[in-house]
Structures are given as structure tokens and as C-alpha cells.
Design a protein around this motif. Structure first.
Motif, PDB file in Angstrom:
ATOM      1  N   SER A 159     -17.022  14.357   7.924  1.00 43.03           N
ATOM      2  CA  SER A 159     -16.603  13.936   9.257  1.00 43.03           C
ATOM      3  C   SER A 159     -15.429  12.975   9.136  1.00 43.03           C
ATOM      4  CB  SER A 159     -17.747  13.231   9.992  1.00 43.03           C
ATOM      5  OG  SER A 159     -17.257  12.587  11.156  1.00 43.03           O
ATOM      6  N   GLY A 160     -14.433  13.219   9.954  1.00 36.04           N
ATOM      7  CA  GLY A 160     -13.279  12.327   9.982  1.00 36.04           C
ATOM      8  C   GLY A 160     -13.566  11.027  10.697  1.00 36.04           C
ATOM      9  N   ALA A 161     -14.786  10.894  11.238  1.00 42.93           N
ATOM     10  CA  ALA A 161     -15.117   9.670  11.973  1.00 42.93           C
ATOM     11  C   ALA A 161     -15.785   8.623  11.100  1.00 42.93           C
ATOM     12  CB  ALA A 161     -16.047  10.022  13.141  1.00 42.93           C
ATOM     13  N   SER A 162     -16.081   8.981   9.879  1.00 45.34           N
ATOM     14  CA  SER A 162     -16.786   8.036   8.998  1.00 45.34           C
ATOM     15  C   SER A 162     -15.980   7.814   7.737  1.00 45.34           C
ATOM     16  CB  SER A 162     -18.167   8.595   8.618  1.00 45.34           C
ATOM     17  OG  SER A 162     -18.938   8.826   9.765  1.00 45.34           O
ATOM     18  N   ASP A 163     -16.250   6.676   7.100  1.00 45.27           N
ATOM     19  CA  ASP A 163     -15.613   6.390   5.816  1.00 45.27           C
ATOM     20  C   ASP A 163     -16.239   7.271   4.746  1.00 45.27           C
ATOM     21  OD1 ASP A 163     -15.509   2.761   6.380  1.00 45.27           O
ATOM     22  OD2 ASP A 163     -14.280   4.413   7.165  1.00 45.27           O
ATOM     23  N   LEU A 164     -15.478   7.541   3.725  1.00 45.80           N
ATOM     24  CA  LEU A 164     -16.002   8.195   2.523  1.00 45.80           C
ATOM     25  C   LEU A 164     -16.294   7.085   1.516  1.00 45.80           C
ATOM     26  CD1 LEU A 164     -16.546  10.510   0.523  1.00 45.80           C
ATOM     27  CD2 LEU A 164     -14.093  10.541   0.044  1.00 45.80           C
ATOM     28  N   THR A 165     -17.536   6.973   1.071  1.00 42.39           N
ATOM     29  CA  THR A 165     -17.884   5.922   0.096  1.00 42.39           C
ATOM     30  C   THR A 165     -18.568   6.566  -1.090  1.00 42.39           C
ATOM     31  OG1 THR A 165     -20.030   5.463   1.113  1.00 42.39           O
ATOM     32  CG2 THR A 165     -18.162   4.188   1.894  1.00 42.39           C
ATOM     33  N   ILE A 166     -18.260   6.037  -2.274  1.00 43.32           N
ATOM     34  CA  ILE A 166     -18.860   6.511  -3.507  1.00 43.32           C
ATOM     35  C   ILE A 166     -19.194   5.288  -4.354  1.00 43.32           C
ATOM     36  CG2 ILE A 166     -18.615   8.002  -5.532  1.00 43.32           C
ATOM     37  CD1 ILE A 166     -16.314   9.421  -4.049  1.00 43.32           C
ATOM     38  N   ILE A 174     -16.178   2.520  -4.277  1.00 42.45           N
ATOM     39  CA  ILE A 174     -14.872   2.746  -3.668  1.00 42.45           C
ATOM     40  C   ILE A 174     -15.093   3.385  -2.305  1.00 42.45           C
ATOM     41  CG2 ILE A 174     -13.674   3.017  -5.879  1.00 42.45           C
ATOM     42  CD1 ILE A 174     -13.728   6.048  -5.360  1.00 42.45           C
ATOM     43  N   LYS A 175     -14.055   3.321  -1.486  1.00 47.62           N
ATOM     44  CA  LYS A 175     -14.150   3.996  -0.191  1.00 47.62           C
ATOM     45  C   LYS A 175     -12.754   4.421   0.248  1.00 47.62           C
ATOM     46  CE  LYS A 175     -13.455   0.397   3.270  1.00 47.62           C
ATOM     47  NZ  LYS A 175     -14.019  -0.313   4.432  1.00 47.62           N
ATOM     48  N   ILE A 176     -12.747   5.409   1.132  1.00 53.21           N
ATOM     49  CA  ILE A 176     -11.532   5.781   1.851  1.00 53.21           C
ATOM     50  C   ILE A 176     -11.847   5.615   3.332  1.00 53.21           C
ATOM     51  CG2 ILE A 176      -9.912   7.613   2.419  1.00 53.21           C
ATOM     52  CD1 ILE A 176     -10.341   8.781  -0.313  1.00 53.21           C
ATOM     53  N   PRO A 177     -11.126   4.748   4.035  1.00 47.83           N
ATOM     54  CA  PRO A 177     -11.425   4.519   5.459  1.00 47.83           C
ATOM     55  C   PRO A 177     -11.264   5.796   6.271  1.00 47.83           C
ATOM     56  CG  PRO A 177      -9.946   2.841   4.601  1.00 47.83           C
ATOM     57  CD  PRO A 177     -10.037   3.905   3.563  1.00 47.83           C
ATOM     58  N   ASN A 178     -12.060   5.910   7.296  1.00 53.51           N
ATOM     59  CA  ASN A 178     -12.058   7.128   8.099  1.00 53.51           C
ATOM     60  C   ASN A 178     -10.710   7.392   8.756  1.00 53.51           C
ATOM     61  OD1 ASN A 178     -12.828   4.775   9.840  1.00 53.51           O
ATOM     62  ND2 ASN A 178     -12.650   6.317  11.427  1.00 53.51           N
ATOM     63  N   ALA A 179      -9.903   6.330   8.925  1.00 56.13           N
ATOM     64  CA  ALA A 179      -8.593   6.521   9.557  1.00 56.13           C
ATOM     65  C   ALA A 179      -7.730   7.486   8.761  1.00 56.13           C
ATOM     66  CB  ALA A 179      -7.893   5.184   9.713  1.00 56.13           C
ATOM     67  N   LYS A 217      -3.171   7.432  -0.886  1.00 57.15           N
ATOM     68  CA  LYS A 217      -3.161   6.125  -1.530  1.00 57.15           C
ATOM     69  C   LYS A 217      -4.039   5.150  -0.761  1.00 57.15           C
ATOM     70  CE  LYS A 217       1.207   6.569  -3.881  1.00 57.15           C
ATOM     71  NZ  LYS A 217       2.396   5.878  -4.395  1.00 57.15           N
ATOM     72  N   SER A 218      -5.099   5.662  -0.192  1.00 54.32           N
ATOM     73  CA  SER A 218      -5.944   4.822   0.652  1.00 54.32           C
ATOM     74  C   SER A 218      -7.284   4.505   0.000  1.00 54.32           C
ATOM     75  CB  SER A 218      -6.163   5.523   1.992  1.00 54.32           C
ATOM     76  OG  SER A 218      -6.721   6.809   1.775  1.00 54.32           O
ATOM     77  N   VAL A 219      -7.428   4.789  -1.311  1.00 50.58           N
ATOM     78  CA  VAL A 219      -8.697   4.485  -1.974  1.00 50.58           C
ATOM     79  C   VAL A 219      -8.794   2.983  -2.183  1.00 50.58           C
ATOM     80  CG1 VAL A 219     -10.081   4.833  -4.027  1.00 50.58           C
ATOM     81  CG2 VAL A 219      -8.686   6.712  -3.154  1.00 50.58           C
ATOM     82  N   GLN A 220      -9.880   2.392  -1.678  1.00 53.61           N
ATOM     83  CA  GLN A 220     -10.064   0.943  -1.822  1.00 53.61           C
ATOM     84  C   GLN A 220     -11.234   0.655  -2.745  1.00 53.61           C
ATOM     85  OE1 GLN A 220     -10.627  -1.195   1.827  1.00 53.61           O
ATOM     86  NE2 GLN A 220      -9.054  -0.016   2.909  1.00 53.61           N
ATOM     87  N   THR A 221     -11.063  -0.344  -3.583  1.00 52.67           N
ATOM     88  CA  THR A 221     -12.183  -0.831  -4.377  1.00 52.67           C
ATOM     89  C   THR A 221     -13.009  -1.769  -3.510  1.00 52.67           C
ATOM     90  OG1 THR A 221     -10.906  -0.701  -6.400  1.00 52.67           O
ATOM     91  CG2 THR A 221     -12.866  -2.101  -6.428  1.00 52.67           C
ATOM     92  N   VAL A 222     -14.276  -1.441  -3.336  1.00 50.64           N
ATOM     93  CA  VAL A 222     -15.142  -2.274  -2.497  1.00 50.64           C
ATOM     94  C   VAL A 222     -15.911  -3.268  -3.340  1.00 50.64           C
ATOM     95  CG1 VAL A 222     -17.046  -2.243  -0.854  1.00 50.64           C
ATOM     96  CG2 VAL A 222     -15.327  -0.432  -0.795  1.00 50.64           C
TER      97      VAL A 222
ATOM     98  N   SER B 284      -7.193  -4.813  -2.421  1.00 54.56           N
ATOM     99  CA  SER B 284      -8.632  -4.945  -2.586  1.00 54.56           C
ATOM    100  C   SER B 284      -8.899  -5.547  -3.954  1.00 54.56           C
ATOM    101  CB  SER B 284      -9.289  -3.563  -2.434  1.00 54.56           C
ATOM    102  OG  SER B 284     -10.618  -3.672  -2.089  1.00 54.56           O
ATOM    103  N   ALA B 285      -9.640  -6.613  -3.989  1.00 55.43           N
ATOM    104  CA  ALA B 285      -9.993  -7.271  -5.244  1.00 55.43           C
ATOM    105  C   ALA B 285     -11.318  -7.968  -5.028  1.00 55.43           C
ATOM    106  CB  ALA B 285      -8.910  -8.260  -5.665  1.00 55.43           C
ATOM    107  N   PRO B 286     -12.408  -7.212  -5.118  1.00 55.25           N
ATOM    108  CA  PRO B 286     -13.727  -7.778  -4.804  1.00 55.25           C
ATOM    109  C   PRO B 286     -14.052  -9.017  -5.619  1.00 55.25           C
ATOM    110  CG  PRO B 286     -13.856  -5.405  -5.011  1.00 55.25           C
ATOM    111  CD  PRO B 286     -12.483  -5.800  -5.452  1.00 55.25           C
TER     112      PRO B 286
END
Lengths: 257, 645
Positions: A159-166, A174-179, A217-222, B284-286
Motif C-alpha cells: 500500500s502506498g499509504a503506509s511506510d515500508l519498514t524492515i 530501516i524504513k521508506i516513508p509512504n510519501a 534515495k529515501s531509505v532511512q535508518t531508524v 538519520s542517525a539513531p
């Protein structure tokens, strides 16, 4: 010993004969702070390994000695834009880049080409030659003796309405924001890939992610360092994924060297 | 990444390879480069000189171009060139003084960039309408920087086409990429500082009580105040000319400075990233407590060090969006502020006073007229800069030595200055005769017609002897029918023919007639031939001496407000009505009025809440008492105004 490209075309080259010398140091990437005049001291470590440089030396002979050397030097010195697999054992390899290669000329050894070459290891561990593919339902186990990296994750955005988290069991998420997501996109996350940064100059990028084949390039380290891993003897059911349909988790058993 | 560095001057040009150079891309600041060229190179020394143009290309795109501003010559023939972007020229050129009122910032930018160098005019986005003041002490660089802060826009330098663009937001306003610590970036430094200020007060033009200051309702970041408490931050900008502009700037800065300031510095592991200053990115830098933080790039530095390409970023939270300043930059800002304070007029004040004093009633007022000229009360932009318009007044008991106010009908304003003169003379004519006078009265010897209303007539008489004698002579002059106007003269013996026996003035008070004849009667006790001359002047004077008598003792006219010297023992009035009038060129127009039950007051505001005076010209205050019987009214009309160039 075999050296080949990490990605297709593999162009594998089996080094004929026995390697005469093989230098393979492993050092922990840690910090020790001395407390003056004390018997006890402070240590900081994260299971890191210093960058490894593997040096080999040997000889080529016979009618193929020149061709052999050319194949060797091509992998070790002329293709630093490609990740290489250097097989230490028949079924385990180092992932890295050929660093240099030379041949020496010794009088009295006109039938031989003596060579020396070095290889820079990007990730300080051995990987199994066999890539395992696990799912949440049908997990695969890391049969190696150390924690290994998740090499690739694929799936379809639910779903494009939710974040992808792993996330893994070791505190990495990590996550990719739904935006940045659209329902039905094909998602691929690769541990590392050499990317052309322009003018044929390549850079290694970790957590290389694509959506429908185009890099995002939207992968974020959570949390943690952002590298998804699997402990020794753990299986892929330890990997938690949300908003991905039919995820497949690919990895190789990890071994110390 | 491939880099090409070119230099060119009037004599030569060339491309250079070097393993050590750096250049910047800073948000809203001048960009610079340091290019180190190794080795003894005659070509380099010829083409890399002060004033040479340079450009740095990355992957074929010009990322910085401008001029060499300094060259250091090193051992082994090495050269280190210090360079600035072409926008640096704007700091060298001084502006022309200009005042803009309620003008679109785009119009101002266009005009100023055209004035600086019309070939640099790029895209100017809309912005806002504002007042803006430019003085000759400023550089164009200062003006661009100051204006963009007020319009809340960004400067963008197009190095490929050498253009100056004004953007609502330079770079991408939404995130262009995510950079993760330990993956994409390294050496991450993160500073978190409490807000610079969330209660902003802007101090503009002027000083002291009359300085332009933003209102207390502006410049408040309420959410920041709730979190951090009030943090006051004064901002000094002498270019601000109005309270509305001060308020606008205060609100902009309250948003900018009211957020916690977060500054991040780091190296980017992949130096080939295509980023520009102003871009928004996510970091991002937890481990450091940074989770998907949206930040704005305020400074980029890239290049090569010892053959290795590098890319360093400085980013801040989006609200702040300013590069932290080096000590050199801070010193430069201090010097610029000092220059602005010196060159922009501060505006001291001056008080004009106009005084009057007269016995006035409820029908006939004290009138005080003042000429408020443009030079005094308007500033360089034509704005009225009157800080206060007041009157002091004092009602004292009637004093006969002071004149009485004229009737309530308004006298016109004679701008030539004769109105209000203490006396007006009118020549009524003369008469003469050469005749033999008999002993005794010789009536009507001279006669002259007079018409008009005068306070008095001055009758100048000259009597000459047409004979010689050693006898004493008695003469008497009298104005016929005015027996009170008579003088006697005794001339001792020794008169020669032609001797002036009498040269005197007889004064006939309070003359009013449409036509009348003044006759001179002469008495002599020495009959002989005389020459007689009479000249009559009518005089209109304010000074009536007493309410019914034309005789008066000598007296002074000096009175001060509150003086207790009076002819009456008590006041008739218990209050006043004050009118404020303006001369429109043909008549007095009443603008404002007020009443007071006080007979002594200072600093009575007659501006009607700051409305008047609203134009330069003649302004008048009329002070009526509230009694039909006259009292002495003293008044001082005061105008305090800011002084300007």
C-alpha cells in the motif's frame, strides 16, 4: 583459487596451480582507551573488522602463462569499478575489489611468470557461495559461524499509504516513508552495489534500493546502523517486514576468516 | 567525478589539473574557491593572476565562476589562487541613494540588479510589497542581502549564465535524498542550541524616543515561548523606515530564530552527489538521536584533497537556514553594521515654538500662527515626521499693557509678514505757509485733510524765523478743536533769519474719520514773518493704552507665562476652547478643536491623536476663553519633529 565478478557476467578465472603465499590478516575494528596507571582499561567494540587486504603470490607456467597473467591482472588491477568475489575455499568467498597486481622477472625462470596481487575486502567476513532465499513462511537458517548480512530483499509494495519498514533481531531497522511509495511497485533492496556516479566513476552504495527499477534515495535508518543482519543459527523469520507483499529474503551463510 | 578548472585573462587562458582544490556553494552568501596548482609552471603564472577569471566544472557543468582575488606563490613554483564567485563584484560597488515606498520587492531587485550590472539580471520571483531605504554607504551586496531577508527569499547565482536570480526557495523545498549515518555519511557532528530568540524587537531608523521600533504584538513565536520561555532578541536595522516594516521583519525573524537551532556537519561518503545549497534532505542517525530529520543544506564544500574527492555539508533545521559564520564573517558583519549605523540617518529631533500673548475673550481669541515648512517636518521620503503637536497656555487676569484681541472674524493670513505688526503708518499729507504772524493767536494757519482710523496722528511741525532779533520769543502750537494737543516753546534771543525755531511732533490720539481737516493754530508774542510746515502721519498700533483713556503712564510689555502682574485681581475665564486651523492658500480651515476647564496647562495635545499636522504649511492655534470679559492669554504652540537630511 577463483576470482569472479559479483554481478553477471561473472567472468570467473581459476588461478591455476597452488598459490605459494596467501596473507589474510583479520583485525578487530575497536578502540581501547588506556586508563593511566591502572590495570583495567576501557574497550569499545562493535564486532567490526578492520579493512582487510589479502595478498597472494604465485607463478604461472606453461603455454597459458601469459593468458593466465592477463586474466589475473584484469581482475586484480583493471576492474576496480566492479565488486569481485575472491574464493578462499571452494564454497566461500570474500567480497571486495582487486587492488593491484604485478609480475616479477627473475633470471633463470624464463618459463615462469611470478606474480603478486592484492585484494581489498569491503566486508570483513567470508560469504557462502550458496545464496539462500527465505521467506517469513519458509525461513532459511544462517548456517555459518558468525552473523551475516542480508544480501537482498525483494517484494511488492502492498500500500502506498503506509511506510515500508524492515527490521532484524539485532536492533537494526530501516524504513521508506509512504510519501515515496505507490501500491504495487516492485521493491528491491541490495546490501551493496557499485553505482556509476558519472563519467564512469563508480561508488559503492550500501542499502541500494529501487522501486520499479529506479533507485530511491529515501531509505532511512531508524535504529542501529541500518544494515539488516542474521545471527548465526538464526533464520529469516527473525526479519520483520511490513507493507511488502511476497517478500523474499536472500542471504549467504557468514563465516569468520 | 571529473573536474575541469579553467583560468583566463587578457593575455592567456588555460585548463589546469590539480589534486588539491576546494570550492563552496553557500546559501545566500558569496562563494569562494582555493585552487592549488603544483609545480613550476610558466603558463600558470601567466594566466593565474589577480583579476583573472576562473571556472570550475564538474562533469562538464560550471559549478563556480568568478575572479581570482589573491595569489600565493609557493616553493617549487606552486601557486595557490584564492577566488570568489562573480557575485563578489556586488560588494565592491556603492549604490545610489533611493527610497522605495510600498514597492514590490521584485521591482526593487530588478532596479538594483540593473543598476549594478544589467547583464546579471535573471529570474526575480514575486516577493512582497514593502518600504525600502537605500543609502549611498551601502554596497549592492548589502542591498541584495538586506532586501532578501525582508522579502524572505533566497539569492541564487547561476554560474553558467552569470545571472542573479531571486527565488522564493533556492534548491528543492522537499527532500531530495536521505543520508544515513554509517552508510551514506561519516564524521557526523550535531549541535543543538536553544533558540536565538523568540521575542524579536526590531530597532529601525532614528534613536531615543523617536526611533522606529516594532510593536510588542509582533515578533513573537508563541510555540517557542511555550517551550523555552521568553528569549528576547533585539535586532538593529537602520534601513527600516516604518513601524509596519519593523513588524514584518520581527515576525520573519521570530519564526527563523524561535526554533531550536540544530546544526549538522558531516562528510558524504559518495562525493558525487548532485546537491545544491538550499536543498532539503533527510538525515538519520539513531545513535545520535536523529531520526528522519528534515534539514536544509546551508553550505557545501567539495573538491579534491591529495587526489581524493570529498564532499562536506553543513545543514541546519529548515526554519533557521543560515550558515554558521566563521570569525572572519562575524567581523565582516560587525563592520557592516557599524557602517550602516554611520551612514543611515539616525534622526534627532527639534522643537519649533510659536508664542503669543493677548487679552482674549470667548469671542476674540489669542491667535498663534506657525509656518511648518517641508524642510522641518517632512523626511526625505515626504513622510510627516512630527512626533508631537501641543500647546501650553496660561490664563491670567486682564493686563492693560497688553493688546486686546481683535474680533472673532478671522483676519486673513498675510504671508508677507505685515499681519500682527505693532504699528502701521499712513502718510496723510502736508501743508506749508510763509506768512506774517500777528501777536496773539493766528488760527488755521495750516490745514490738511485726513481720513481713516488710526491709533493716533503724528503731526510734525517746523517753524522757521523769517527775521533776526535779539528778543526772546514765545510760541504756542495747538491743533484746532483738540485743545489737549498743545505745546509751548520759549526761544531765547539771538534768532537769525532762517533759524528753525520749532521742529517737533504733536500727537493726536485715536483719530477716526472718513474725512476731516487738521488745522494748526499758532500763537506768537513776536509779530513777524515766519515759515510754517506741517506733515501728518496716521499710525495704527495694537497697543491701546487703557480701556477708555488715551493718557498713559510709561509701562513695560514684558510678560511671562504664569506671571502674576495684572491689572485685574481675578480671572474671568474658567476654561478655554482651542481650535487648530490650517491655511489652505485662501482661507483658514478648522481641523480640530478641544475644550478644557483648566486655565493653565502644558503639553496639551492638539494633534487629534497624531493626525495633525498632516501636511506642511501654515498652522494656527486659536485660544478662546469661556468668558465675555477679557483675560490675558499666553500661549506657546510647539511642534516636535524628527530631523532629517
Amino acid at each position: 583459487m577463483i576470482i569472479e565478478n559479483y554481478e553477471f557476467p561473472y567472468s570467473a578465472f581459476t588461478i591455476p596451480g597452488n598459490i605459494k603465499t596467501f596473507d589474510d590478516p583479520s583485525g578487530s575494528n575497536s578502540t581501547t582507551t588506556e586508563i593511566g596507571y591502572s590495570k583495567n582499561h576501557i574497550h569499545i567494540g562493535g564486532n567490526g573488522i578492520n579493512p582487510k587486504t589479502i595478498a597472494i603470490a604465485g607463478s604461472f607456467y606453461g603455454t597459458t602463462k601469459n593468458d593466465d597473467y592477463e586474466s589475473l591482472s584484469k581482475h586484480f588491477a583493471y576492474e576496480d569499478t566492479k565488486l569481485k568475489k575472491l574464493y578462499w575455499e571452494a564454497d566461500k568467498f570474500y567480497l571486495g575489489i582487486g587492488q593491484n597486481c604485478k609480475k616479477t622477472h627473475n633470471s633463470g625462470r624464463t618459463n615462469f611468470i611470478d606474480y603478486a596481487a592484492s585484494f581489498k575486502v569491503l566486508i570483513g567476513q567470508l560469504f557462502s557461495d550458496t545464496q539462500k532465499t527465505g521467506t517469513i513462511a519458509s525461513p532459511q537458517t544462517n548456517s555459518g559461524n558468525i552473523t551475516t548480512f542480508i544480501e537482498e530483499i525483494t517484494g511488492t509494495i502492498t500500500s502506498g499509504a503506509s511506510d515500508l519498514t524492515i527490521s532484524d533481531n539485532l536492533g537494526n531497522e530501516i524504513k521508506i516513508p509512504n510519501a515515496n511509495l505507490t501500491t504495487g511497485q516492485t521493491f528491491v533492496l541490495q546490501l551493496v552495489k557499485m553505482i556509476d556516479s558519472g563519467s564512469n566513476i563508480y561508488v559503492s552504495e550500501y542499502n541500494y534500493a529501487t522501486l520499479n527499477g529506479t533507485q530511491t534515495k529515501s531509505v532511512q535508518t531508524v535504529s542501529g546502523f541500518g544494515y539488516l543482519q542474521l545471527e548465526a543459527s538464526a533464520d529469516t523469520s527473525d526479519i520483520t517486514i511490513s507493507n511488502l507483499t511476497s517478500p523474499q529474503i536472500k542471504f549467504r551463510d557468514g563465516y569468520s576468516a | 567525478m571529473s573536474f575541469i578548472i579553467n583560468f583566463e585573462n587578457s593575455t592567456d587562458k588555460g585548463s589546469f589539473e590539480t589534486a588539491n582544490f576546494s570550492y563552496t556553494d553557500k546559501l545566500n552568501l558569496t562563494n569562494e574557491a582555493v585552487i592549488n596548482i603544483p609545480g613550476s609552471n610558466l603558463k600558470a603564472r601567466q594566466v593565474v593572476t589577480n583579476g583573472s577569471s576562473f571556472e570550475i566544472k564538474r562533469n562538464g557543468v560550471i559549478e563556480l565562476s568568478g575572479s581570482v582575488i589573491g595569489v600565493t606563490y609557493l616553493d617549487g613554483g606552486g601557486i595557490s589562487a584564492r577566488c570568489k564567485g562573480f557575485e563578489f563584484e556586488a560588494s565592491k560597488k556603492r549604490v545610489t541613494k533611493t527610497i522605495y515606498q510600498n514597492t514590490a520587492s521584485a521591482t526593487i531587485f530588478t532596479a538594483q540588479i540593473n543598476a549594478f550590472n544589467s547583464s546579471y539580471l535573471g529570474t526575480i520571483e514575486t516577493g512582497i510589497n514593502l518600504d525600502f531605504r537605500i543609502d549611498t554607504g551601502s554596497s549592492y551586496s548589502n542591498i541584495f542581502s538586506n532586501l532578501r531577508k525582508k522579502s524572505d527569499q533566497d539569492l541564487e547565482f547561476d554560474y553558467t549564465n552569470k545571472l542573479i536570480n531571486i527565488r522564493d526557495h533556492k534548491g528543492s523545498s522537499s527532500s531530495v535524498l536521505t543520508l544515513n549515518d554509517y552508510i551514506d555519511i561519516s564524521n557526523l557532528g550535531f549541535d543543538s542550541i536553544e533558540p536565538i530568540g523568540n521575542v524579536i524587537t526590531v530597532y529601525g531608523k532614528g534613536d531615543g524616543d523617536n526611533q522606529i521600533i516594532s510593536e510588542s504584538t509582533s515578533g513573537r513565536n508563541t510555540s517557542s515561548i511555550t517551550t523555552f520561555g521568553e528569549i528576547e532578541k533585539p535586532i538593529r536595522d537602520p534601513t527600516i523606515m516604518s513601524v509596519s516594516e519593523a513588524n514584518r521583519l520581527a515576525d520573519i525573524l521570530a519564526t527563523k530564530y524561535g526554533s531550536e537551532l540544530k546544526v549538522y556537519t558531516f562528510s558524504v561518503n559518495n562525493p558525487s552527489q548532485d546537491l545544491v545549497s538550499g536543498d532539503v534532505i533527510i538525515i538519520s542517525a539513531p545513535e545520535k538521536g536523529i531520526l528522519g530529520e528534515e534539514v536544509r543544506i546551508v553550505g557545501i564544500k567539495r573538491g579534491m584533497r591529495n587526489g581524493n574527492e570529498f564532499l562536506e555539508l553543513e545543514v541546519t533545521n529548515k526554519e533557521y537556514s543560515e550558515l554558521l559564520k566563521s570569525s572572519d564573517k562575524l567581523i565582516g558583519d560587525i563592520q557592516r553594521n557599524a557602517l550602516d549605523n554611520q551612514t543611515y540617518m539616525q534622526g534627532t529631533t527639534n522643537t519649533l515654538t510659536f508664542t503669543g500673548q493677548i487679552n482674549a475673550t470667548s469671542a476674540a481669541p489669542l491667535r498663534i500662527v506657525g509656518n511648518l515648512t517641508e524642510d522641518f517636518i517632512e523626511d526625505e521620503a515626504g513622510n510627516i515626521r512630527v512626533n508631537s503637536f501641543t500647546v501650553d497656555y496660561d490664563i491670567d487676569p486682564f493686563r492693560s499693557s497688553v493688546g486686546t484681541a481683535t474680533a472673532s472674524t478671522d483676519p486673513g493670513l498675510d504671508v508677507n509678514g505685515t499681519a500682527g505688526d505693532s504699528s502701521i503708518e499712513s502718510d496723510q499729507g502736508s501743508d506749508s505757509a510763509s506768512t506774517t504772524l500777528s501777536v496773539g493767536w493766528n488760527n488755521n494757519e495750516l490745514a490738511e485733510g485726513v481720513s481713516g482710523s488710526f491709533t493716533y496722528l503724528d503731526i510734525a511741525v517746523i517753524v522757521e524765523a523769517g527775521f533776526s532779533t535779539s528778543s526772546d520769543i514765545k510760541l504756542i502750537l495747538e491743533i484746532d478743536e483738540f485743545s489737549g494737543v498743545k505745546k509751548e516753546y520759549f526761544i531765547k534771543g539771538g534768532t537769525a533769519a532762517g533759524t528753525v525755531l520749532i521742529n517737533d511732533v504733536l500727537r493726536l490720539p485715536v483719530f477716526s474719520s472718513t474725512t476731516s481737516t487738521i488745522y494748526l493754530d499758532v500763537y506768537t508774542d513776536f509779530s513777524n514773518f515766519y515759515d510754517l510746515d506741517m506733515s501728518i502721519t496716521g499710525v495704527l498700533d495694537l497697543h491701546n493704552h487703557d480701556s477708555g483713556s488715551y493718557d498713559t503712564d510709561s509701562h513695560g510689555h514684558t510678560v511671562s507665562v504664569g506671571d502674576n502682574v495684572s491689572d485685574e485681581s481675578s480671572l474671568n475665564a474658567t476654561g478655554v476652547t482651542i481650535y487648530v486651523d490650517f491655511w489652505n492658500g485662501s482661507a483658514w480651515i478648522n481641523k480640530h478643536s478641544l475644550t478644557s476647564s483648566s486655565t493653565l496647562a502644558r503639553d496639551v495635545d492638539i494633534s487629534d491623536g497624531g493626525t495633525y499636522p498632516d501636511v506642511a504649511g501654515y498652522w494656527r492655534t486659536r485660544i478662546f476663553t469661556n468668558n465675555t470679559s477679557a483675560d490675558l492669554v499666553n500661549g506657546i504652540m510647539k511642534v516636535k519633529h524628527s530631523m532629517d537630511a
